[in-house]
Design a protein around this motif. Structure first.
Motif, mmCIF file in Angstrom:
data_model
loop_
_atom_site.group_PDB
_atom_site.id
_atom_site.type_symbol
_atom_site.label_atom_id
_atom_site.label_comp_id
_atom_site.label_asym_id
_atom_site.label_seq_id
_atom_site.Cartn_x
_atom_site.Cartn_y
_atom_site.Cartn_z
ATOM 1 N N VAL A 126 0.831 -1.200 0.000
ATOM 2 C CA VAL A 126 0.000 0.000 0.000
ATOM 3 C C VAL A 126 0.868 1.253 0.000
ATOM 4 C CG1 VAL A 126 -1.588 1.391 1.389
ATOM 5 C CG2 VAL A 126 -2.048 -1.029 1.031
ATOM 6 N N VAL A 127 1.902 1.265 0.835
ATOM 7 C CA VAL A 127 2.787 2.426 0.887
ATOM 8 C C VAL A 127 3.506 2.607 -0.446
ATOM 9 C CG1 VAL A 127 4.883 3.352 1.967
ATOM 10 C CG2 VAL A 127 3.049 2.423 3.385
ATOM 11 N N SER A 128 3.920 1.517 -1.067
ATOM 12 C CA SER A 128 4.552 1.593 -2.384
ATOM 13 C C SER A 128 3.585 2.172 -3.414
ATOM 14 C CB SER A 128 5.019 0.206 -2.827
ATOM 15 O OG SER A 128 5.551 0.239 -4.129
ATOM 16 N N LYS A 129 2.354 1.743 -3.346
ATOM 17 C CA LYS A 129 1.322 2.249 -4.261
ATOM 18 C C LYS A 129 1.098 3.742 -4.053
ATOM 19 C CE LYS A 129 -3.501 1.327 -5.507
ATOM 20 N NZ LYS A 129 -4.657 0.425 -5.271
ATOM 21 N N LEU A 130 1.006 4.174 -2.793
ATOM 22 C CA LEU A 130 0.801 5.590 -2.496
ATOM 23 C C LEU A 130 2.019 6.420 -2.900
ATOM 24 C CD1 LEU A 130 -0.982 5.311 0.980
ATOM 25 C CD2 LEU A 130 -2.027 5.708 -1.261
ATOM 26 N N ASN A 131 3.200 5.853 -2.713
ATOM 27 C CA ASN A 131 4.420 6.539 -3.140
ATOM 28 C C ASN A 131 4.381 6.828 -4.649
ATOM 29 O OD1 ASN A 131 7.419 7.261 -2.672
ATOM 30 N ND2 ASN A 131 7.542 5.740 -4.306
ATOM 31 N N ASN A 132 3.858 5.877 -5.416
ATOM 32 C CA ASN A 132 3.758 6.044 -6.864
ATOM 33 C C ASN A 132 2.701 7.065 -7.267
ATOM 34 O OD1 ASN A 132 5.756 4.135 -7.410
ATOM 35 N ND2 ASN A 132 4.294 2.439 -7.449
ATOM 36 N N MET A 133 1.839 7.431 -6.314
ATOM 37 C CA MET A 133 0.791 8.412 -6.588
ATOM 38 C C MET A 133 1.198 9.821 -6.169
ATOM 39 S SD MET A 133 -2.385 5.982 -5.364
ATOM 40 C CE MET A 133 -3.564 7.311 -5.262
ATOM 41 N N LEU A 134 2.466 9.964 -5.745
ATOM 42 C CA LEU A 134 2.987 11.266 -5.338
ATOM 43 C C LEU A 134 3.776 11.915 -6.475
ATOM 44 C CD1 LEU A 134 4.312 10.460 -1.754
ATOM 45 C CD2 LEU A 134 2.470 12.064 -2.296
ATOM 46 N N LYS A 135 3.752 13.238 -6.508
ATOM 47 C CA LYS A 135 4.618 13.981 -7.412
ATOM 48 C C LYS A 135 6.054 13.916 -6.881
ATOM 49 C CE LYS A 135 0.959 17.313 -8.586
ATOM 50 N NZ LYS A 135 0.535 18.739 -8.523
ATOM 51 N N ASP A 136 7.012 14.352 -7.686
ATOM 52 C CA ASP A 136 8.401 14.384 -7.244
ATOM 53 C C ASP A 136 8.528 15.171 -5.943
ATOM 54 O OD1 ASP A 136 9.170 12.938 -9.420
ATOM 55 O OD2 ASP A 136 9.818 14.667 -10.604
ATOM 56 N N ARG A 137 9.226 14.587 -4.973
ATOM 57 C CA ARG A 137 9.431 15.164 -3.643
ATOM 58 C C ARG A 137 8.110 15.348 -2.882
ATOM 59 N NH1 ARG A 137 13.672 19.818 -2.918
ATOM 60 N NH2 ARG A 137 13.578 18.863 -0.851
ATOM 61 N N GLY A 138 7.099 14.619 -3.299
ATOM 62 C CA GLY A 138 5.840 14.629 -2.570
ATOM 63 C C GLY A 138 5.986 13.947 -1.214
ATOM 64 N N ILE A 139 4.992 14.143 -0.347
ATOM 65 C CA ILE A 139 5.058 13.656 1.028
ATOM 66 C C ILE A 139 3.906 12.702 1.316
ATOM 67 C CG2 ILE A 139 4.912 14.313 3.468
ATOM 68 C CD1 ILE A 139 7.541 15.102 2.203
ATOM 69 N N LEU A 140 4.241 11.579 1.950
ATOM 70 C CA LEU A 140 3.244 10.667 2.494
ATOM 71 C C LEU A 140 3.344 10.736 4.012
ATOM 72 C CD1 LEU A 140 1.172 8.346 2.465
ATOM 73 C CD2 LEU A 140 3.083 6.753 2.177
ATOM 74 N N ALA A 141 2.275 11.180 4.662
ATOM 75 C CA ALA A 141 2.261 11.334 6.118
ATOM 76 C C ALA A 141 1.064 10.591 6.687
ATOM 77 C CB ALA A 141 2.196 12.818 6.495
ATOM 78 N N PHE A 142 1.324 9.676 7.605
ATOM 79 C CA PHE A 142 0.203 8.913 8.154
ATOM 80 C C PHE A 142 0.462 8.505 9.598
ATOM 81 C CE2 PHE A 142 3.033 5.821 6.173
ATOM 82 C CZ PHE A 142 3.070 4.762 7.065
#
Length: 251
Positions: A126-142
């Motif tokens: 899931v985290v890998s999938k969300l990472n792929n849905m981010l723009k360059d230097r985007g942030i995943l915070a949870f």
């Protein structure tokens, strides 16, 4: 660890929607803590934001009050959550679906989630999938729950979710740029073990099995809970929030 039934998870959380706001005190605390950590990045503006597992809108409301953005998409597996999000702001877009099955082509500056991803059957994927849905230097915070979460229930009933320790989470996300992994222990006090069960029911966290209590089973549960988990105010229940912030990688 108990196998997940996603239909049961959705059913239990749907039933708890009207009682969640009053009883989910830890989840609301986690919203505020996660928001403060995001502020420390710092991140004053994100053009597009995706929230996973918006529920009744704790995190949605926090973001609207504390951040600026042009587009906010709030996702949840329960369609009725759209009504709660709409009451917070009609400008928020609601997206129904299970995060593990979402198929989105667009990219976001920021993806956030509060007290939801512990329900994922494969957290790393899931985290890998969300990472792929981010723009360059985007942030995943949870925020997620750690291995001591609801430990009283799992020890007595011998069932529970697969929770990770902080060290396990760091290892799980070792391929990412980790900006934060931090945990805390919160103990809630209740007058009796029955009040603990009511709290869990009212927050939807009893979504693992269709457990039916017998009179003897309930009596045994009360006896064990009082024996091992007594506090000055009655009995206690442990929560173990963990906060994670990752920066977009190309892995």
């Amino acid at each position: 660890m108990t196998n997940l039934d996603k239909n049961l998870v959705a059913k239990r959380f749907r039933k708890s929607l009207t009682t969640y706001g009053q009883n989910a005190v830890v989840q609301r605390h986690m919203t505020n803590r996660l928001g403060e950590f995001i502020k420390d990045i710092p991140l004053e503006h994100a053009d597009s934001v995706l929230e996973i597992g918006c529920g009744t809108g704790f995190l949605t409301e926090y973001f609207i009050q504390n951040f600026s953005f042009n587009r906010y998409v709030a996702n949840d597996i329960i369609p009725e959550c759209a009504d709660y999000v709409d009451m917070i702001s009609p400008e928020v877009e609601f997206l129904e679906g299970d995060v593990e099955e979402l198929a989105l082509d667009e990219k976001f500056d920021l993806i956030v989630s509060n007290a939801t991803l512990q329900w994922a059957e494969d957290l790393k994927s899931v985290v890998s999938k969300l990472n792929n849905m981010l723009k360059d230097r985007g942030i995943l915070a949870f925020s997620i729950f750690g291995n001591r979460n609801l430990e009283q229930m799992s020890k007595i009933l011998q069932r529970g979710l697969k929770y990770y320790s902080v060290d396990q989470l760091r290892e799980l996300f070792s391929d990412y740029k980790i900006l934060l992994v931090q945990d805390e222990i919160i103990k809630l006090n209740f007058e009796s073990p029955i009040d603990v069960l009511k709290h869990i029911k009212f927050t939807g966290t009893n979504a693992l099995t269709e457990y039916r209590w017998s009179k003897s089973g309930l009596k045994n549960f009360e006896s064990q809970y009082k024996r091992f988990y007594t506090s000055s105010e009655g009995v206690y229940l442990t929560y173990h929030p963990v906060y994670v912030i990752l920066e977009k990688t190309n892995s």
